[in-house]
Design an enzyme around this catalytic site. Structure first.
Site, short mmCIF file in Angstrom:
data_model
loop_
_atom_site.label_atom_id
_atom_site.label_comp_id
_atom_site.label_asym_id
_atom_site.label_seq_id
_atom_site.Cartn_x
_atom_site.Cartn_y
_atom_site.Cartn_z
N GLU A 122 0.82 -1.21 0.00
CA GLU A 122 0.00 0.00 0.00
C GLU A 122 0.86 1.26 0.00
OE1 GLU A 122 -4.18 -1.04 2.01
OE2 GLU A 122 -2.48 -1.35 3.36
N GLU A 142 -4.50 -9.40 3.90
CA GLU A 142 -5.44 -9.02 4.97
C GLU A 142 -6.63 -9.96 5.07
OE1 GLU A 142 -3.31 -5.13 4.06
OE2 GLU A 142 -3.99 -6.89 2.94
#
Length: 268
Positions: A122, A142
């Site tokens: 990210e 995640e």
């Protein structure tokens, strides 16, 4: 590599000024640079320093040790997630993943190696140019931990890689290699192991040598196009050009063009 400590005897983030380039280093190698709350806060403060200091033109994010990051240290950070999410930006800091409406106005280059999970990807998606060592392994995992990517991957990964390419990795949590990261546009260059920092620094210094106000204006207009659409970016082009044409750097650039000599820009 030496660096100036930001806080405490064992800083999670080390910083160093290399000319106009601001080095920001993950410094928790014994934990594969997993991000605990202290690392997140110190990273936000480093981004704030990059933004405020006019002498700093480009950020370079890298990691000490064999791995860029193993992702979030859930044991430390998990209990801090409240009803409104995670509050991790201290006063004077800027959210490194820039998902709170505020962006760093200066370009950021990244060098990654080893394992690069979740928030590492990210951060690359938030940055502007990324260089990966050829043996780097990536994972947006995640969903395997019962949470969702909350640092912008759901927004930026499809934009960078295309919907199917992004969902292939976001929804499975599978690992992928540097060749795949390059194929889908997550990284711009793949280099031999051990050379990623030097190549990223070379690119950062190349950007830092350009007229900084022009670099920032270019970055801002491209971001406007992404966030607000082509029409909004088009409306800003001529006013931005007029502002830049009135700067000292514009005169320096024109003189360099006429004399065929390298320009040394001053940021005014």
């Amino acid at each position: 590599m030496s660096g100036s400590e930001q806080s405490g005897p064992e800083p999670r983030i080390i910083t160093e000024r290399r000319g106009h380039v601001f080095l920001i280093g993950f410094n928790r190698p014994e934990k594969r640079n997993a991000a605990d709350f202290a690392l997140l806060q110190q990273l936000a403060l480093a981004y704030g320093e990059l933004e405020r200091d006019p002498e700093l033109r480009v950020g370079l994010v890298y990691a000490v040790g064999d791995h860029f990051t193993a992702g979030l240290d859930l044991a430390d950070v998990g209990p801090r997630i409240g009803p409104d999410g995670l509050d991790m930006v201290p006063e004077g800091g800027i959210h490194p993943w820039q998902v709170d409406g505020r962006s760093v106005s200066k370009p950021v280059v990244m060098a990654v190696q080893g394992t690069c999970l979740t928030l590492g990807i990210e951060l690359m998606l938030t940055s502007d140019i990324s260089v990966a060592a050829e043996s780097t392994r990536f994972g947006q995992i995640e969903v395997a931990r019962g949470i969702l990517p909350f640092g912008g991957a759901t927004i930026r990964f499809p934009r960078a890689a295309g919907w199917g390419n992004a969902m292939r990795w976001l929804l499975t949590g599978d690992m992928f290699d540097a060749a795949e990261a390059h194929r889908i546009g997550l990284v711009q260059e793949v280099v031999p192991d051990g050379t990623q920092f030097d190549r990223a620094l070379e690119l950062a210094e190349r950007v830092a040598a350009q007229a900084p106000l022009a670099v920032q204006a270019t970055l801002a207009n491209a971001r406007t196009a992404v966030r607000d659409g082509a029409a909004a970016a088009e409306a800003e082009l001529q006013p931005a050009l007029a502002r830049l044409a009135a700067t000292e750097d514009s005169l320096i650039g024109m003189e360099a063009f006429v004399t065929r000599k390298p320009a040394t820009f001053v940021g005014r």
